[in-house]
Design an enzyme around this catalytic site. Structure first.
Site, PDB file in Angstrom:
ATOM      1  N   TYR A  58       0.585  -1.143  -0.033  1.00 17.94           N
ATOM      2  CA  TYR A  58       0.013   0.422  -0.362  1.00 17.94           C
ATOM      3  C   TYR A  58       0.651   1.163  -0.118  1.00 17.94           C
ATOM      4  O   TYR A  58       1.494   1.403   0.683  1.00 17.94           O
ATOM      5  CB  TYR A  58      -0.524  -0.246   1.022  1.00 17.94           C
ATOM      6  CG  TYR A  58      -1.727  -1.073   1.386  1.00 17.94           C
ATOM      7  CD1 TYR A  58      -2.126  -1.983   0.475  1.00 17.94           C
ATOM      8  CD2 TYR A  58      -2.849  -1.821   2.861  1.00 17.94           C
ATOM      9  CE1 TYR A  58      -2.854  -3.369   0.225  1.00 17.94           C
ATOM     10  CE2 TYR A  58      -2.920  -2.875   2.491  1.00 17.94           C
ATOM     11  CZ  TYR A  58      -3.571  -3.247   1.698  1.00 17.94           C
ATOM     12  OH  TYR A  58      -4.638  -4.428   1.720  1.00 17.94           O
ATOM     13  N   LEU A 220     -18.201  -2.340   3.646  1.00 18.26           N
ATOM     14  CA  LEU A 220     -19.550  -1.519   3.176  1.00 18.26           C
ATOM     15  C   LEU A 220     -18.684  -1.461   1.884  1.00 18.26           C
ATOM     16  O   LEU A 220     -19.936  -0.437   1.469  1.00 18.26           O
ATOM     17  CB  LEU A 220     -18.306  -0.005   3.582  1.00 18.26           C
ATOM     18  CG  LEU A 220     -18.546  -0.027   5.378  1.00 18.26           C
ATOM     19  CD1 LEU A 220     -18.250   1.374   5.642  1.00 18.26           C
ATOM     20  CD2 LEU A 220     -19.428  -0.696   5.665  1.00 18.26           C
ATOM     21  N   GLY A 223     -17.491   1.610  -0.095  1.00 21.63           N
ATOM     22  CA  GLY A 223     -17.922   2.636   0.237  1.00 21.63           C
ATOM     23  C   GLY A 223     -19.896   1.990  -0.095  1.00 21.63           C
ATOM     24  O   GLY A 223     -20.934   3.534   0.515  1.00 21.63           O
ATOM     25  N   PHE A 224     -20.140   1.706  -1.161  1.00 24.21           N
ATOM     26  CA  PHE A 224     -21.536   1.944  -1.726  1.00 24.21           C
ATOM     27  C   PHE A 224     -22.570   1.762  -0.312  1.00 24.21           C
ATOM     28  O   PHE A 224     -23.727   2.394  -0.305  1.00 24.21           O
ATOM     29  CB  PHE A 224     -21.706   1.098  -2.923  1.00 24.21           C
ATOM     30  CG  PHE A 224     -23.155   0.567  -3.109  1.00 24.21           C
ATOM     31  CD1 PHE A 224     -23.183   2.123  -4.623  1.00 24.21           C
ATOM     32  CD2 PHE A 224     -23.930  -0.108  -2.872  1.00 24.21           C
ATOM     33  CE1 PHE A 224     -24.284   1.974  -4.710  1.00 24.21           C
ATOM     34  CE2 PHE A 224     -25.021   0.034  -3.731  1.00 24.21           C
ATOM     35  CZ  PHE A 224     -25.547   0.961  -4.851  1.00 24.21           C
TER      36      PHE A 224
END
Length: 332
Positions: A58, A220, A223-224
């Site tokens: 990352y 999640l 984000g949706f």
């Protein structure tokens, strides 16, 4: 916050974890601010969110460096999970499971994280050119050396199996059986959410039967399921959702009934309860060894996510979630 145990070693973590990837990788680069992310990590720890999930890729590397700023002060409050096995190039990502590389990567992660030991060291991807037993054996040596406390397997790249007619995680389970012969698996990380429940078919039960923790990634729905995304609003070019089949304006509009259903359930639990908290509570209800790991880079969302650990869905709520429309659009 409620504590949950993962793995044969009974490692205790807060029931809701914190996915740190969005702080420096894959989502809206213009909104990534180090100081804001550091505050989000501190807030999460304050609320009992102990599991911090990162990876050396990352950034690459910058996510571990960011966490190191917090761990330098609060190592005793955190359960650190990081990953090894992927190298990031200019336009590509390749797997590297060579034992020598694994050992060097671990030492580098320890330096960036400013810690003497990693609580959970996960194999990010299997290297097709190296027998997975060799990679896992090198990781087991790190446990014996005191640099790592437990080992996990990340199954985030497992979706291709569905195209060949097999069950989604059959290949992952075969891989788990192989590495279990070398050293115990303490946790498996894979996607699990209201709109991507496939892991419940075989992978979650397989882990539960063996006392293996399950870290639910993307609980999640990128984000949706928070209900905060507007169909057609678009994403920044470096955001993974800009290229994702389920995040076209058409598919986001088509899947709004799922969010509406979560919002309806939330309203029965109080004005302050959100669709995101219902989505996380649903994941928590899938088993005592399941720990959702929602990603965020903002303090307000870390606070909201942590509060989901106290939300108890009723049987009626769970039945209603089960009857929500299936998500439309490819997830591959």
């Amino acid at each position: 916050m409620e504590r949950r145990t993962i793995g044969a070693a009974a490692l205790a973590v807060g029931a809701v974890g914190l996915g740190c990837m969005p702080m420096s990788w894959a989502y809206s680069g213009s909104r990534q601010r180090g100081d804001e992310s550091v505050r989000a990590v501190h807030r999460a720890l304050d609320l009992g969110t102990t599991l911090l999930d990162t990876a050396d890729m990352y950034g690459p590397f910058t996510n571990e460096l960011l966490l190191g700023r917090v761990l330098k002060e609060r190592r005793g409050d955190a359960f650190v999970s990081t990953k090894v096995g992927l190298l990031v190039g200019e336009q590509h990502i390749v797997a590297n499971g060579r034992p020598g590389y694994v050992r060097r990567a671990c030492d580098a992660s320890l330096r960036r994280l400013q810690t003497d030991v990693i609580d959970l060291y996960q194999l990010h991807r299997e290297d097709p050119e190296v027998p997975v037993e060799e990679t896992w054996g090198a990781m087991a040596e790190l446990v014996q050396a005191g640099k790592v406390r437990s080992l996990g397997l990340c199954a985030m790249g497992a979706r291709g199996g569905r195209r060949s007619g097999t069950r989604l995680y059959d290949a992952t389970i075969r891989q788990l059986r192989r590495v279990q012969q070398v050293f115990p698996v303490s946790a498996v990380e894979a996607e699990l959410s209201v709109w991507s429940p496939e892991a419940l078919e075989t992978l979650v039960p397989w882990c539960a039967a063996r006392g293996i923790g399950f870290l639910a990634a993307m609980p999640l729905g990128n984000g949706f399921l928070t209900g905060t995304l507007t169909p057609g609003e678009g994403f920044e070019p470096d955001d993974v959702r800009a290229r994702h089949p389920r995040f076209t304006a058409e598919m986001m509009a088509a899947n709004q009934p799922i969010v509406s259903g979560l919002r309806r359930i939330a309203s029965r639990h109080g004005e302050s309860v959100t669709p995101a908290q219902v989505a996380l509570a649903w994941v928590l209800a899938q088993g005592g060894q399941v720990v959702p790991v929602p990603g965020t880079k903002q303090e307000r969302w870390a606070t909201e996510n942590a509060a989901a650990a106290a939300l108890r869905l009723t049987d009626h709520d769970l039945t209603e979630v089960a009857t929500l429309p299936r998500a439309q659009g490819s997830w591959d």
